[in-house]
Enzyme design. Sequence first.
Site, PDB file in Angstrom:
ATOM      1  N   LYS A 220       4.230 -19.953  12.227  1.00 51.54           N
ATOM      2  CA  LYS A 220       3.511 -18.691  12.055  1.00 51.54           C
ATOM      3  C   LYS A 220       4.145 -17.926  10.898  1.00 51.54           C
ATOM      4  O   LYS A 220       5.370 -17.827  10.816  1.00 51.54           O
ATOM      5  CB  LYS A 220       3.582 -17.896  13.356  1.00 51.54           C
ATOM      6  N   SER A 292      -2.245 -13.081  18.098  1.00 52.47           N
ATOM      7  CA  SER A 292      -2.120 -13.119  16.656  1.00 52.47           C
ATOM      8  C   SER A 292      -1.611 -14.468  16.134  1.00 52.47           C
ATOM      9  O   SER A 292      -1.593 -14.699  14.931  1.00 52.47           O
ATOM     10  CB  SER A 292      -1.155 -12.013  16.204  1.00 52.47           C
ATOM     11  N   SER A 316       0.037 -12.910  22.240  1.00 56.06           N
ATOM     12  CA  SER A 316      -0.268 -13.633  21.009  1.00 56.06           C
ATOM     13  C   SER A 316      -0.012 -15.128  21.054  1.00 56.06           C
ATOM     14  O   SER A 316      -0.408 -15.852  20.142  1.00 56.06           O
ATOM     15  CB  SER A 316       0.509 -13.025  19.837  1.00 56.06           C
TER      16      SER A 316
END
Length: 601
Positions: A220, A292, A316
């Site tokens: 990420k 996210s 997330s």
Amino acid sequence: MSKSRRSFVVTSVATSLGLLAASVTSHSQSQNPAELPPGTPPAFGTGPGVGPDVSATTFAEAEKLVQFELSGANRAQAASSWRQNMASLYERRTGPRKVALEPGLSPATRWNPILPGLTAGPQRNQFVRSKAELAALPANDDDIAFSPVSLLSRWIEQRKLTSERLTNIYLDRIARFDPKLRCVITLTRDLALAQAKQADREIAEGKYRGPLHGIPWGGKDLLDTAGIPTTYGAEPFRNRIPGDDAAVVKRLHAAGAVLIAKLSLGALALNDIWFGGQTMNPWLLEEGSSGSSAGPGAATAAGLVAFSMGSETGGSIIGPSMRCGLTGLRPTYGRVPRTGAMTLCWSLDKLGPMTRSVEDALFVLQAISGPDAGDVASVPSKLDFDAGASVRGLRVGYFPKWMNESPATEVDRAALETVKKTGMIPVEVSIPDWPYDSLQLILFAEGAAAFEELTLSGGLEQLKIQVPDAWPNIFRQSRFLSAVDFVQADRFRRKVAQEMARVFSEVDLLLVPSLRDEMLTITNFTGHPSLTLRAGFVEVSEARSDWAPDPNHPLPKFSPPRRVPHGVTLIGRLFEEGTLGRAGIALEQAFGVAAERPPGF
């Protein structure tokens, strides 16, 4: 307080209605300490007035924001003394003696999920991987790409598959499918191929590092990577290039893993829209992949990486794992260090793996666990995991009411029946009907603090999404939250943690609908670990979104409905990820749905 330090006068104030209200106003005097009698202590409100003038009307309007009403007399007193009593408290930010707070500087206090008097976690370190017979290497590259790390690692260890070949398979798939998914922010091709060749050399020399050696992964894009852009998915940071690797990146490098891509996240870790567009769900390309950890969700589900690293503050990891049909492991708060990762909320942020099988997630967790000096919340911990250990007799708590209402589905209810088939014991549990969303005050305040400079400089205006439920508006609104209510929310947090300790005195783990709002909030704030895994499939007649409904932009509808994966979530005791892992493996085998791939990929 002596009259030599502060004088008081009583005045009468006439209201517009002609009524008289007595109000007490303090006329604070700035005094030179040298002029005071020896031994006179300092007193509040005796310094010079600073900041803009305020009036009773200012307070009357502000009362609406914090839902606290003053009397007319108290309002007048507060207004007349604000500049002496309170305005100077903002000097750190407003000056003249401004003090910049470095991004890596943590608050003086930290959340400890282990309550006083309690112990948590296993007493030993143990890691026993599955002993299943090794399958033959598939002839088809796509079949190799979707294979779990448990198989890929054996093939690489036995030199039936090279890391370089596997890396090229994933690089080819990224080139083919990322235009549809928009899940890659930065491709690290050169680094990946160099790491893959090094892995192959080391393994050929008998220097095998373990199950992640030679395995390509994606991170990420809030994990710092030395010399490689780390953008937070946000326009103001798209050219940001850190000088050092995040702690988890260093640990994965040390394990021999191959970094192939920096993956998308919703801007500043919210939902699934970044400066390059929206990351899409491989199972349903008309909807976002959720956030996210949007890129890790899409890339792992589509077979573009062997595993990925995500993060969670309020859902997330769980959200994209649900949407994209993955296994997502959110570790206990403090187990995995966040040094070199973007801070959204010091007391909530967690880093964890997203994989296509339960055992794979435990491989990654083992590699990244342990304290780091750069993260004051990281702590030593043990991991006791045996992939083949029996789960018979484990007590699995569930909430009967939750299982019979949205967002629970038939898949969730069937999962509860599957628990019984594995030999685990379902146990009804309950928690008080408290306003758990009140805890979000902490998230909003910490997030606004983490991005104070971006807010004050106007940098938030650069973000693509400016809707009411996006960070720009929330960070600005959070400047007006009450500090007193922040402290009260923090006290409430401890009360909630005490309640969860009671629940876990009755059961070994919980089975919950993955997106049940109360449990998402509770366990992120208490720090309990969670494991989300695919349990079946459901049909949806409308695309799903992380964003508040917008009547001007309706979501696509489907007729006939579309088939998509659906998962359930296990919540474990603090630092008991090993128990989550073996229970998850037992359920994964019983569900029998983990291997199905998204059509077209």
